[in-house]
Design a protein around this motif. Sequence first.
Motif, mmCIF file in Angstrom:
data_model
loop_
_atom_site.group_PDB
_atom_site.id
_atom_site.type_symbol
_atom_site.label_atom_id
_atom_site.label_comp_id
_atom_site.label_asym_id
_atom_site.label_seq_id
_atom_site.Cartn_x
_atom_site.Cartn_y
_atom_site.Cartn_z
ATOM 1 N N MET A 29 0.837 -1.200 0.000
ATOM 2 C CA MET A 29 0.000 0.000 0.000
ATOM 3 C C MET A 29 0.876 1.256 0.000
ATOM 4 O O MET A 29 0.591 2.220 -0.713
ATOM 5 C CB MET A 29 -0.927 -0.006 1.217
ATOM 6 C CG MET A 29 -1.874 1.145 1.267
ATOM 7 S SD MET A 29 -2.999 1.230 -0.134
ATOM 8 C CE MET A 29 -4.144 -0.034 0.286
ATOM 9 N N GLY A 33 0.490 2.074 -3.588
ATOM 10 C CA GLY A 33 -0.752 2.811 -3.391
ATOM 11 C C GLY A 33 -2.007 1.970 -3.537
ATOM 12 O O GLY A 33 -3.113 2.501 -3.561
ATOM 13 N N GLU A 34 -1.856 0.645 -3.638
ATOM 14 C CA GLU A 34 -3.014 -0.234 -3.749
ATOM 15 C C GLU A 34 -2.646 -1.652 -3.327
ATOM 16 O O GLU A 34 -1.488 -2.029 -3.300
ATOM 17 C CB GLU A 34 -3.583 -0.227 -5.163
ATOM 18 C CG GLU A 34 -2.606 -0.630 -6.231
ATOM 19 C CD GLU A 34 -3.152 -0.404 -7.631
ATOM 20 O OE1 GLU A 34 -4.267 0.106 -7.772
ATOM 21 O OE2 GLU A 34 -2.447 -0.745 -8.579
ATOM 22 N N GLN A 95 -10.617 -5.830 -9.208
ATOM 23 C CA GLN A 95 -10.195 -4.484 -8.810
ATOM 24 C C GLN A 95 -9.356 -4.513 -7.531
ATOM 25 O O GLN A 95 -9.499 -5.397 -6.696
ATOM 26 C CB GLN A 95 -11.422 -3.599 -8.572
ATOM 27 C CG GLN A 95 -12.216 -3.314 -9.812
ATOM 28 C CD GLN A 95 -11.439 -2.443 -10.782
ATOM 29 O OE1 GLN A 95 -10.754 -1.510 -10.389
ATOM 30 N NE2 GLN A 95 -11.544 -2.761 -12.059
ATOM 31 N N SER A 96 -8.536 -3.510 -7.376
ATOM 32 C CA SER A 96 -7.693 -3.391 -6.186
ATOM 33 C C SER A 96 -8.360 -2.483 -5.154
ATOM 34 O O SER A 96 -9.344 -1.802 -5.449
ATOM 35 C CB SER A 96 -6.340 -2.804 -6.568
ATOM 36 O OG SER A 96 -6.501 -1.472 -7.012
ATOM 37 N N ARG A 98 -7.538 0.788 -3.160
ATOM 38 C CA ARG A 98 -6.593 1.905 -3.238
ATOM 39 C C ARG A 98 -6.443 2.562 -1.873
ATOM 40 O O ARG A 98 -7.320 2.466 -1.028
ATOM 41 C CB ARG A 98 -7.066 2.917 -4.264
ATOM 42 C CG ARG A 98 -7.129 2.329 -5.654
ATOM 43 C CD ARG A 98 -7.274 3.419 -6.692
ATOM 44 N NE ARG A 98 -7.368 2.851 -8.012
ATOM 45 C CZ ARG A 98 -6.320 2.570 -8.777
ATOM 46 N NH1 ARG A 98 -5.125 2.803 -8.328
ATOM 47 N NH2 ARG A 98 -6.478 2.057 -9.970
ATOM 48 N N SER A 99 -5.339 3.245 -1.702
ATOM 49 C CA SER A 99 -5.051 3.886 -0.415
ATOM 50 C C SER A 99 -5.658 5.275 -0.303
ATOM 51 O O SER A 99 -5.044 6.188 0.214
ATOM 52 C CB SER A 99 -3.538 3.965 -0.206
ATOM 53 O OG SER A 99 -2.966 4.797 -1.184
ATOM 54 N N ASP A 100 -6.897 5.431 -0.770
ATOM 55 C CA ASP A 100 -7.548 6.736 -0.707
ATOM 56 C C ASP A 100 -7.850 7.138 0.733
ATOM 57 O O ASP A 100 -7.759 8.299 1.083
ATOM 58 C CB ASP A 100 -8.850 6.731 -1.520
ATOM 59 C CG ASP A 100 -8.586 6.509 -2.994
ATOM 60 O OD1 ASP A 100 -7.455 6.765 -3.429
ATOM 61 O OD2 ASP A 100 -9.501 6.057 -3.694
#
Length: 128
Positions: A29, A33-34, A95-96, A98-100
């Motif tokens: 992550m 970022g994912e 789908q992954s 994400r680190s939103d």
Amino acid sequence: RLSPYVPAWLSLALACSLSAHIFTSALSMHVFGEVYPVGIIAGIVLTPLIFCFIWGGMMFLFVADVPVVVQWLRQGMEWLHSGIEHSIRVFATVQSIRSDSLQSMTVYLSVLFVILVFVLTPFKRKLK
């Protein structure tokens, strides 16, 4: 507990795949970022296929002079290769995460940890 519902061999495979995924999720992550949760299932499906593919390739070294065996082994290797390729294509469509948001990642890692504890439960020894 999953022990009455999950066979020991599957429980071990889940534990290995899940623990590797949990302990590398935070780094993945941070760097990429994912995170791909499907990696847990992909590891369980692809590991035995790739294991057989590698050993099949090694068998070619020993039976290269026997045409009948080479033909039979080649067919098996082609079947394994197509199975590996198809599995990878299927897993690549998922789908992954994400680190939103830190909150979604925290919930994700917490759920993975709880699942890992339940998967490892059948391997605990009972103390007297």
